[in-house]
Design a protein around this motif. Structure first.
Motif, PDB file in Angstrom:
ATOM      1  N   ILE A  27       5.642 -31.023  56.809  1.00  0.00           N
ATOM      2  CA  ILE A  27       4.231 -31.332  56.981  1.00  0.00           C
ATOM      3  C   ILE A  27       4.117 -32.532  57.906  1.00  0.00           C
ATOM      4  CG2 ILE A  27       2.113 -31.962  55.786  1.00  0.00           C
ATOM      5  CD1 ILE A  27       3.469 -30.845  53.223  1.00  0.00           C
ATOM      6  N   PRO A  28       3.681 -32.328  59.150  1.00  0.00           N
ATOM      7  CA  PRO A  28       3.601 -33.474  60.063  1.00  0.00           C
ATOM      8  C   PRO A  28       2.411 -34.366  59.727  1.00  0.00           C
ATOM      9  CG  PRO A  28       2.829 -31.500  61.151  1.00  0.00           C
ATOM     10  CD  PRO A  28       3.323 -31.086  59.794  1.00  0.00           C
ATOM     11  N   ALA A  29       2.606 -35.639  59.881  1.00  0.00           N
ATOM     12  CA  ALA A  29       1.517 -36.594  59.689  1.00  0.00           C
ATOM     13  C   ALA A  29       0.709 -36.688  60.973  1.00  0.00           C
ATOM     14  CB  ALA A  29       2.090 -37.958  59.308  1.00  0.00           C
ATOM     15  N   VAL A  30      -0.302 -37.493  60.952  1.00  0.00           N
ATOM     16  CA  VAL A  30      -1.198 -37.599  62.100  1.00  0.00           C
ATOM     17  C   VAL A  30      -0.462 -38.125  63.324  1.00  0.00           C
ATOM     18  CG1 VAL A  30      -3.282 -38.721  62.952  1.00  0.00           C
ATOM     19  CG2 VAL A  30      -3.157 -37.959  60.586  1.00  0.00           C
ATOM     20  N   PRO A  70       5.204 -38.094  53.800  1.00  0.00           N
ATOM     21  CA  PRO A  70       6.013 -38.209  52.591  1.00  0.00           C
ATOM     22  C   PRO A  70       5.573 -37.193  51.541  1.00  0.00           C
ATOM     23  CG  PRO A  70       4.524 -40.076  52.787  1.00  0.00           C
ATOM     24  CD  PRO A  70       4.405 -39.286  54.041  1.00  0.00           C
ATOM     25  N   ALA A  71       6.528 -36.728  50.760  1.00  0.00           N
ATOM     26  CA  ALA A  71       6.250 -35.707  49.765  1.00  0.00           C
ATOM     27  C   ALA A  71       6.088 -36.287  48.369  1.00  0.00           C
ATOM     28  CB  ALA A  71       7.378 -34.675  49.765  1.00  0.00           C
ATOM     29  N   GLY A  91       5.333 -46.054  52.772  1.00  0.00           N
ATOM     30  CA  GLY A  91       4.676 -45.938  54.071  1.00  0.00           C
ATOM     31  C   GLY A  91       3.527 -46.919  54.211  1.00  0.00           C
ATOM     32  N   GLN A  92       2.752 -47.072  53.142  1.00  0.00           N
ATOM     33  CA  GLN A  92       1.648 -48.023  53.186  1.00  0.00           C
ATOM     34  C   GLN A  92       2.158 -49.458  53.282  1.00  0.00           C
ATOM     35  OE1 GLN A  92      -0.593 -47.116  49.668  1.00  0.00           O
ATOM     36  NE2 GLN A  92      -1.734 -45.458  50.659  1.00  0.00           N
TER      37      GLN A  92
END
Length: 92
Positions: free
Chosen positions: A33-36, A42-43, A51-52
């Motif tokens: 699942i690609p991010a923006v 992340p799953a 990530g945050q």
């Protein structure tokens, strides 16, 4: 001698079967699942929190508090049971 030949053939076939999905584009090329921004999203919740933290969206204190709440939630959902073990008696 026949046993050795059969074992070698079996090992070659087992190796070929293990490599077969990779050659056909199986698990090695699963879609993610690609991010923006083009990275893989992340799953898990832990991955989202990391990530945050890396992006600076949350502080270290917020990260630790969120992980603490996550650990409490996991403890409620999946409590660990420790077996009752009596300490060995000393033979003095």
């Amino acid at each position: 001698m026949l046993y050795v030949v059969l074992i070698v053939i079996g090992l070659i076939l087992a190796g070929a079967l293990l490599v077969w999905p990779v050659l056909k584009g199986g698990p090695a090329e699963q879609e993610s699942i690609p991010a923006v921004d083009g990275r893989v999203a992340p799953a898990t919740l832990e991955g989202v929190l990391v990530g945050q933290l890396v992006d600076g969206s949350i502080t270290r204190a917020q990260y630790r508090a969120a992980l603490s709440r996550l650990a409490q939630r996991d403890d409620e959902r999946h409590p660990m049971s420790v077996p009752d073990i009596e300490p060995p008696e000393s033979s003095s």
